[in-house]
Motif scaffolding. Sequence first.
Motif, short mmCIF file in Angstrom:
data_model
loop_
_atom_site.label_atom_id
_atom_site.label_comp_id
_atom_site.label_asym_id
_atom_site.label_seq_id
_atom_site.Cartn_x
_atom_site.Cartn_y
_atom_site.Cartn_z
N ILE A 20 0.72 -1.38 0.12
CA ILE A 20 0.20 -0.11 0.01
C ILE A 20 0.86 1.21 -0.03
O ILE A 20 1.81 1.38 0.92
CB ILE A 20 -0.83 -0.03 1.19
CG1 ILE A 20 -1.66 -1.28 1.52
CG2 ILE A 20 -1.95 1.16 1.22
CD1 ILE A 20 -2.70 -1.25 2.61
N TRP B 278 1.21 5.36 0.34
CA TRP B 278 0.79 6.53 0.96
C TRP B 278 1.22 7.81 0.38
O TRP B 278 2.65 7.87 0.38
CB TRP B 278 1.06 6.25 2.55
CG TRP B 278 0.12 5.16 3.09
CD1 TRP B 278 0.65 4.01 3.16
CD2 TRP B 278 -0.84 4.71 3.30
NE1 TRP B 278 -0.06 2.85 3.65
CE2 TRP B 278 -1.28 3.66 4.03
CE3 TRP B 278 -2.12 5.64 3.46
CZ2 TRP B 278 -2.47 2.92 4.28
CZ3 TRP B 278 -3.47 4.98 3.72
CH2 TRP B 278 -3.45 3.63 4.19
N GLU C 228 0.06 11.46 4.66
CA GLU C 228 -0.58 10.14 5.35
C GLU C 228 0.44 9.29 5.86
O GLU C 228 0.53 8.03 6.38
CB GLU C 228 -1.56 9.30 4.65
CG GLU C 228 -2.68 9.84 4.69
CD GLU C 228 -3.10 11.02 3.54
OE1 GLU C 228 -3.84 11.91 3.68
OE2 GLU C 228 -2.19 10.65 2.64
N ARG D 195 -2.64 3.71 9.44
CA ARG D 195 -2.14 3.06 8.23
C ARG D 195 -2.09 1.46 8.54
O ARG D 195 -2.54 0.68 7.69
CB ARG D 195 -0.78 3.21 7.93
CG ARG D 195 -0.40 4.59 7.41
CD ARG D 195 0.80 4.95 6.81
NE ARG D 195 1.87 4.71 7.64
CZ ARG D 195 2.46 5.58 8.41
NH1 ARG D 195 2.18 7.05 8.32
NH2 ARG D 195 3.50 5.44 9.15
N ILE E 79 -5.94 0.07 8.48
CA ILE E 79 -6.26 -0.21 7.13
C ILE E 79 -5.40 -1.36 6.41
O ILE E 79 -6.18 -2.47 5.76
CB ILE E 79 -5.92 1.05 6.29
CG1 ILE E 79 -6.61 2.39 6.59
CG2 ILE E 79 -5.98 0.68 4.71
CD1 ILE E 79 -8.23 2.13 6.30
N HIS F 249 3.60 -1.57 4.04
CA HIS F 249 3.40 0.02 3.77
C HIS F 249 4.44 0.64 3.04
O HIS F 249 5.74 0.60 3.46
CB HIS F 249 2.85 0.67 5.18
CG HIS F 249 1.77 0.04 5.64
ND1 HIS F 249 0.47 0.19 5.33
CD2 HIS F 249 1.49 -1.00 6.71
CE1 HIS F 249 -0.45 -0.44 6.21
NE2 HIS F 249 0.26 -1.16 6.98
N ILE G 82 -2.09 -1.11 -3.94
CA ILE G 82 -3.12 -0.20 -3.43
C ILE G 82 -2.54 1.17 -3.03
O ILE G 82 -1.46 1.23 -2.70
CB ILE G 82 -3.65 -0.79 -2.23
CG1 ILE G 82 -4.39 -2.02 -2.59
CG2 ILE G 82 -4.70 0.21 -1.79
CD1 ILE G 82 -4.69 -2.74 -1.58
N TYR H 48 -3.68 5.19 -1.49
CA TYR H 48 -4.75 6.19 -1.05
C TYR H 48 -4.14 7.67 -1.55
O TYR H 48 -3.09 7.99 -1.12
CB TYR H 48 -4.75 6.27 0.62
CG TYR H 48 -5.95 7.16 1.11
CD1 TYR H 48 -7.14 7.07 0.40
CD2 TYR H 48 -5.34 8.11 2.11
CE1 TYR H 48 -8.14 8.26 1.20
CE2 TYR H 48 -6.34 9.13 2.34
CZ TYR H 48 -7.64 8.96 1.97
OH TYR H 48 -8.54 9.89 2.36
N TYR I 247 -4.91 10.31 -8.90
CA TYR I 247 -5.44 9.03 -9.34
C TYR I 247 -5.47 9.44 -10.97
O TYR I 247 -5.22 8.56 -11.80
CB TYR I 247 -6.85 8.63 -8.85
CG TYR I 247 -7.72 7.92 -9.72
CD1 TYR I 247 -7.21 6.41 -9.91
CD2 TYR I 247 -8.81 8.44 -10.51
CE1 TYR I 247 -8.04 5.89 -10.77
CE2 TYR I 247 -9.42 7.61 -11.63
CZ TYR I 247 -9.08 6.33 -11.64
OH TYR I 247 -9.64 5.32 -12.49
N PHE J 28 -9.29 5.24 -2.47
CA PHE J 28 -8.25 4.23 -2.53
C PHE J 28 -8.50 3.53 -3.83
O PHE J 28 -9.44 3.39 -4.38
CB PHE J 28 -8.47 3.24 -1.33
CG PHE J 28 -8.32 3.54 0.11
CD1 PHE J 28 -6.98 3.12 0.32
CD2 PHE J 28 -9.24 3.98 0.86
CE1 PHE J 28 -6.77 3.44 1.81
CE2 PHE J 28 -8.90 4.15 2.24
CZ PHE J 28 -7.36 3.78 2.54
N PHE K 138 -14.10 -3.39 2.81
CA PHE K 138 -14.17 -1.83 3.02
C PHE K 138 -15.52 -1.34 3.17
O PHE K 138 -15.77 -0.24 4.06
CB PHE K 138 -13.51 -1.06 1.85
CG PHE K 138 -11.98 -0.89 2.15
CD1 PHE K 138 -11.51 0.15 2.87
CD2 PHE K 138 -11.20 -1.70 1.55
CE1 PHE K 138 -10.14 0.31 2.94
CE2 PHE K 138 -9.83 -1.57 1.60
CZ PHE K 138 -9.30 -0.57 2.26
#
Length: 353
Positions: free
Chosen positions: A43, A45, A49, A58, A61, A75, A95, A97, A103, A286, A305
């Motif tokens: 993931i 970030w 974050e 974090r 999640i 992470h 993934i 966020y 995006y 996300f 989620f």
Amino acid sequence: MKKKMLTLMLSVSLVAVTAGCGTKAGEAQNGSAAVKTKDTITIAWYPNESGAEMKSAREEIGKVVAAATGKKVEHKTTTDYTIAIEAIASGSADIAYMGAQGYVEANAKNKKVQPLVIPSGESGTLEDAVYYSWLSVRKGEEEAYRNGSGYSIDNIAGKKFSFVSNSSTSGFKVPSAGILNYFSKKDKYKNLTVDDLILGGKDKFFGEVLFGGTHQGSAVNLLNGKADVAAFCDTCVANYIELDSGNANTAGAVYKIKQGATEPFNTMVGKEFALISVTPVLNQPFVINTGTISEDDKKKLQDSFTSDSVTKNAQIILPKDSKEVGMFKQKSGKEKFLTVDDGFFNPVRMLSN
């Protein structure tokens, strides 16, 4: 609300708003080509974050992702928006966020990057799934921007200005589009372009231009005097501030750094700033890389989620009276995660057209 949002984000008037692991083959379930799903899901970030104060958020999640997919989770914290965007686009992260603009940029690089879920608005729906882009000045300097009973951005020209990152939706894309829309109607600035807003100096639109790197960093640039005006969003600084006067998310509102604020605001407790412009922005999603996350795992993640267990998880969506630091916090108690498709982000995508 979505139609209204499109209008707002295209006009963006910026007037006062009153309101390293082994892999195994996994077949996609929708008839698409096989996806090599990783044993470990990474993931990514954004810098906002990535701080130590967000570690527990974090990790919570990450627990949701691990439980849903049965995979390990790592992470990837970052110090620059571009790192996270490149990571999800390249597949080195599975993934992320990220803001709507990030995006859109990642999706343009790789169409396999697609939305997973987005936090709802206070209504629990997509209709008000927004946060706010602020233009702020230090308390006591807001009168220079007053226009009758409201506020105007006329006097930002020539000032020292702080953006967040040129890949930030609310810290660059929306405010820069709004500034262009507002000033290009004036003969003096009719040929103004976004490039003119990036470099400051004599004979430039801004006297000096800074990039904070994070929303917190942009706010710090304002409060320590490096910038006269700064763009940053409400949600990314919410853990460090409290409303001192006025109505929240309204031009004229004054906020101050609260007692107990952590870095980078720990030496700025009590310092105040005032809003001179507020613009709603689509919530940040996300997203996943569907080249590394199978359709089956995508479905599991969405189901998890959007489940009651996540909605009611006070470590993910903090109760409104919580003193803890987190990414999401209740305002009405109806907040939840919702699925959304690529088209939802067209208002942001169209800002670049």
